[in-house]
Design a protein around this motif. Structure first.
Motif, short mmCIF file in Angstrom:
data_model
loop_
_atom_site.label_atom_id
_atom_site.label_comp_id
_atom_site.label_asym_id
_atom_site.label_seq_id
_atom_site.Cartn_x
_atom_site.Cartn_y
_atom_site.Cartn_z
N LEU A 141 40.77 -52.48 41.34
CA LEU A 141 39.55 -52.33 40.55
C LEU A 141 38.78 -53.65 40.62
N VAL A 142 37.60 -53.60 41.22
CA VAL A 142 36.82 -54.81 41.47
C VAL A 142 35.56 -54.79 40.62
N HIS A 143 35.42 -55.80 39.77
CA HIS A 143 34.18 -55.96 39.01
C HIS A 143 33.42 -57.15 39.56
N VAL A 144 32.16 -56.95 39.86
CA VAL A 144 31.32 -58.01 40.41
C VAL A 144 30.48 -58.61 39.30
N ARG A 145 30.74 -59.88 39.00
CA ARG A 145 29.98 -60.58 37.98
C ARG A 145 28.67 -61.09 38.57
N PRO A 146 27.65 -61.30 37.75
CA PRO A 146 26.37 -61.79 38.26
C PRO A 146 26.53 -63.14 38.97
N ARG A 147 25.79 -63.29 40.06
CA ARG A 147 25.82 -64.55 40.79
C ARG A 147 25.00 -65.63 40.08
N GLY B 101 28.74 -62.30 42.85
CA GLY B 101 27.86 -62.05 43.98
C GLY B 101 27.01 -60.82 43.81
N ASP B 102 26.37 -60.42 44.89
CA ASP B 102 25.58 -59.20 44.94
C ASP B 102 26.57 -58.04 45.04
N PRO B 103 26.51 -57.03 44.17
CA PRO B 103 27.57 -56.03 44.08
C PRO B 103 28.00 -55.39 45.39
N ALA B 104 27.07 -54.82 46.16
CA ALA B 104 27.47 -54.11 47.38
C ALA B 104 28.10 -55.04 48.42
N PRO B 105 27.46 -56.14 48.81
CA PRO B 105 28.11 -57.03 49.79
C PRO B 105 29.43 -57.60 49.30
N SER C 27 21.12 -48.98 44.45
CA SER C 27 21.28 -49.82 45.63
C SER C 27 22.73 -50.01 46.02
N VAL C 28 23.65 -50.05 45.06
CA VAL C 28 25.05 -50.30 45.39
C VAL C 28 25.62 -49.15 46.22
N ALA C 29 25.49 -47.92 45.74
CA ALA C 29 26.02 -46.78 46.48
C ALA C 29 25.34 -46.64 47.84
N THR C 30 24.03 -46.84 47.88
CA THR C 30 23.30 -46.71 49.13
C THR C 30 23.75 -47.74 50.15
N ARG C 31 23.85 -49.00 49.74
CA ARG C 31 24.23 -50.05 50.68
C ARG C 31 25.68 -49.93 51.10
N VAL C 32 26.54 -49.50 50.20
CA VAL C 32 27.94 -49.30 50.56
C VAL C 32 28.06 -48.20 51.59
N LEU C 33 27.39 -47.08 51.35
CA LEU C 33 27.49 -45.95 52.26
C LEU C 33 26.90 -46.27 53.62
N ARG C 34 25.86 -47.08 53.65
CA ARG C 34 25.22 -47.39 54.92
C ARG C 34 26.01 -48.37 55.78
N THR C 35 26.79 -49.23 55.15
CA THR C 35 27.42 -50.31 55.91
C THR C 35 28.94 -50.31 55.92
N ALA C 36 29.58 -49.51 55.11
CA ALA C 36 31.04 -49.51 55.05
C ALA C 36 31.64 -49.01 56.36
N ARG C 37 32.75 -49.60 56.76
CA ARG C 37 33.48 -49.17 57.94
C ARG C 37 34.70 -48.34 57.57
N VAL C 38 34.80 -47.97 56.33
CA VAL C 38 35.91 -47.15 55.85
C VAL C 38 35.33 -45.94 55.11
N GLY C 39 36.21 -45.06 54.64
CA GLY C 39 35.75 -43.92 53.87
C GLY C 39 35.09 -44.37 52.58
N VAL D 278 39.69 -49.39 47.11
CA VAL D 278 38.97 -50.40 46.34
C VAL D 278 37.87 -49.70 45.55
N VAL D 279 37.82 -49.94 44.26
CA VAL D 279 36.86 -49.28 43.38
C VAL D 279 35.90 -50.31 42.80
N GLY D 280 34.60 -50.08 42.97
CA GLY D 280 33.60 -50.91 42.33
C GLY D 280 33.48 -50.49 40.88
N LEU D 281 33.95 -51.31 39.96
CA LEU D 281 34.03 -50.94 38.55
C LEU D 281 33.00 -51.71 37.73
#
Length: 309
Positions: free
Chosen positions: A201-207, A252-256, A287-299, A173-176
């Protein structure tokens, strides 16, 4: 001016390339997940063509306070600790089924994040492979924070894996956000997929939403601009036969939002780009990379964008 232009997205016309440098495996020899770490290095080596090198960094002992003075630690102590880490790394490579005794092993003395980043750039590395702990608070504190600190310093992509990372991911899954870094993240993730795999390819639109006519017009324009941009990215990636590609837009919020989608779809890998243009942004990474790296359960694959010095 279109909605996408207002968001300052980068045109996806820039060519994509993979650096054909070595794959650096960062370890101190004490990790319990060397199989996954070394498997990830083999995967990257096969995907990008670089040789595998194991690197450790021994943080120097701080000086000892003596009254008003600070007494430096004798250099022999740091050298002894460095030599001990070399032995630990040789042992790890030798006993791990995924290891190879012929891999070069080098241990340096310095700040681990900064030293790893400098060495990766100096050697023209294609990727830094690091472990990331998820088992207990100490793993999360030391493993994850060291990886985050390395990403803050590094101009080289970082692949962080846990003990359950597969030999070859079947779904990435790629945050694009249509930046150069996020497009490069998609390209690298595509190379790491197993035959017959899938990339989303996942694009997160503003909430944020507002009842005004201006907002409604802007949001509609935004939505109309996304499909052709997705099409350009998919064409630019030159997806191999047998690999499925899907494009998803969520709010939504990009990382979550990105992590929730990855979890729901049983992804093996989450890839993100990072943008750092100022000194402050280089320190916090984003914030996106930081929050993803801190909470992801996958690579997690984090690809740094260009930054100004």
């Amino acid at each position: 001016m279109t909605a996408i232009a207002n968001m300052h997205f980068t045109s996806p016309s820039r060519s994509i390339s993979v650096v054909e440098g070595p794959i650096l495996v960062a370890s101190d020899g004490s990790a319990v997940s060397h199989e996954a770490l070394f498997n990830a290095a083999r995967l990257a080596s096969s995907a990008f063509g670089g040789s595998i090198e194991v690197i450790g960094v021994c943080e120097p002992m701080p000086g000892v306070a003596a009254g008003m003075d600070v007494l430096p630690v004798p250099a022999e102590i740091d050298e002894a600790r460095r030599a001990s880490m070399v032995d630990d790394l040789h042992r790890s490579v030798n006993i791990a089924a995924a290891g190879d005794p012929s891999w070069p092993i080098n241990v340096l003395v310095g700040s681990p994040p900064r030293t790893l980043a400098v060495e990766a750039e100096r050697r023209g590395a294609a990727l830094i492979v690091m472990g990331i702990g998820r088992h207990n608070p100490l793993d999360r504190l030391f493993g994850t924070e060291t990886t985050l600190a390395t990403l803050r310093e590094s101009r080289v992509p970082v692949l962080a894996v846990g003990p359950n990372f597969p030999a070859a991911p079947s779904h990435a899954v790629v945050g694009l956000d249509f930046s150069v870094a996020s497009i490069q993240a998609a390209h690298l993730a595509l190379h790491l997929l197993a035959p017959g795999g899938k990339i989303t390819l996942v694009h997160v639109r503003p909430r944020f939403e507002h009842p005004s006519a201006d907002w409604q017009a802007w949001d509609a324009d935004y939505g109309r601009t996304l499909p052709p941009l997705f099409e350009q990215i998919v064409a630019q990636l030159e997806v191999p036969a047998g690999i499925a590609v899907e494009t998803i837009t969520v709010r939504g919020d990009p990382a979550p939002a990105l992590l929730a989608f990855a979890q729901q779809s049983n992804a093996d890998l989450v890839a993100v780009g990072t943008q750092r243009h100022s000194l402050f942004e280089r320190m916090v990474v984003g914030s996106v990379a930081t929050r993803v790296l801190r909470t992801a359960r996958v690579g997690v694959l984090a690809v740094p964008g260009r930054s100004d010095k």
